[in-house]
Design an enzyme around this catalytic site. Structure first.
Site: not given
Ligand code: 13P
Length: 249
Positions: A13-15, A97, A167, A173, A212, A233-234
């Protein structure tokens, strides 16, 4: 590639990250994953969906949208509908989300209606659930997640068009990944809860963990019972890191 619920799923998920130049990152990623037995999905921002669909066609990578509206069209400034995602070539959508719930006031009826609309448009849905720190510290996290599942899983769901992502908000994050025991216990709870849902009589959907996840902890997380994949995410923003997570399954 068509979603296969019997395979592990690695989703990124690139947000709100990525501009057109990120196409180079996707090309490098596709070259690295030229053969895989996992569902691999990227969720870029809406502006990049069409480009990424074009680049990834005839590859193992699938593309999805990070959210959708519950209606097909209308006076809903700033929104994107499931049919628009489909029109752009997306095959998947993330629904509920925690960041979208917090930022756009997604209440439970909103979330389930999005799911209906996504299924009408033949999108595979990843439905996110997760408690915040205060719910967990009060020991109410199991009840909280059960309620979120009841409120978000639509009658149209089955294991071929639905995945659940657990999640925990406190792990997103923060670098503060949930412990192996926490993940194991909650995934077992989710698996048991879903078994009682009529729409999953023919089999439970995949349950992903998110929060994470990185190349160092992915293998251990993916080896936990009832963890059928990860939502990253990251670490999905960098093709080398994301590929390491794919390889660690
Ligand atoms: P992170 O991996 O950056 O913690 O984000 C998780 C997330 O929200 C994926 O949708």
């Amino acid at each position: 590639m068509k979603f296969n619920p019997d395979l592990i799923t690695i989703a990124g998920n690139w947000k709100m990250n990525g501009h057109k130049a990120a196409a180079a990152e996707i090309e490098k990623l596709i070259n690295l994953i030229n053969e895989t037995d996992a569902n691999i999905i990227l969720f870029p921002p809406f502006t990049l969906i069409s480009d990424f669909v074009e680049i990834s066609k005839s590859s193992y990578l699938s593309i999805g949208g990070q959210d959708c509206h519950h209606k097909d069209s209308g006076a809903f400034t700033s929104s994107i509908s499931a049919s628009m995602l489909r029109d752009a070539g997306a095959d998947y959508v993330i629904i509920g989300h925690s960041e979208a719930r917090a930022l756009h006031g997604n209440d439970s009826s909103n979330v389930i209606n999005k799911t209906y609309n996504a299924h009408e448009n033949n999108l595979v849905t990843i439905i996110c659930v997760g408690e915040d720190l205060s719910v967990r510290s009060e020991g109410k996290h199991y009840d909280f997640i059960s309620k979120q599942l009841e409120n978000a899983v639509a009658r149209t769901s089955n294991r071929n068009n639905t995945l659940i992502a657990y999640e925990p908000i406190w792990a997103i994050g923060t670098g503060d990944t949930a412990s192996i025991e926490d993940i194991q216990d909650m995934h077992a709870h989710i698996n048991n809860t879903l078994k009682d849902f009529d729409m999953f009589k023919k089999g439970n959907p995949s349950i992903l963990y998110g929060g994470s996840v990185n190349p160092k902890n992915a293998a251990q997380i993916l080896s936990i019972n009832n963890v059928n994949g990860v939502l990253v995410g990251g670490s999905s923003l960098d093709h080398i890191e994301f590929n390491e997570i794919i390889k660690s399954k």
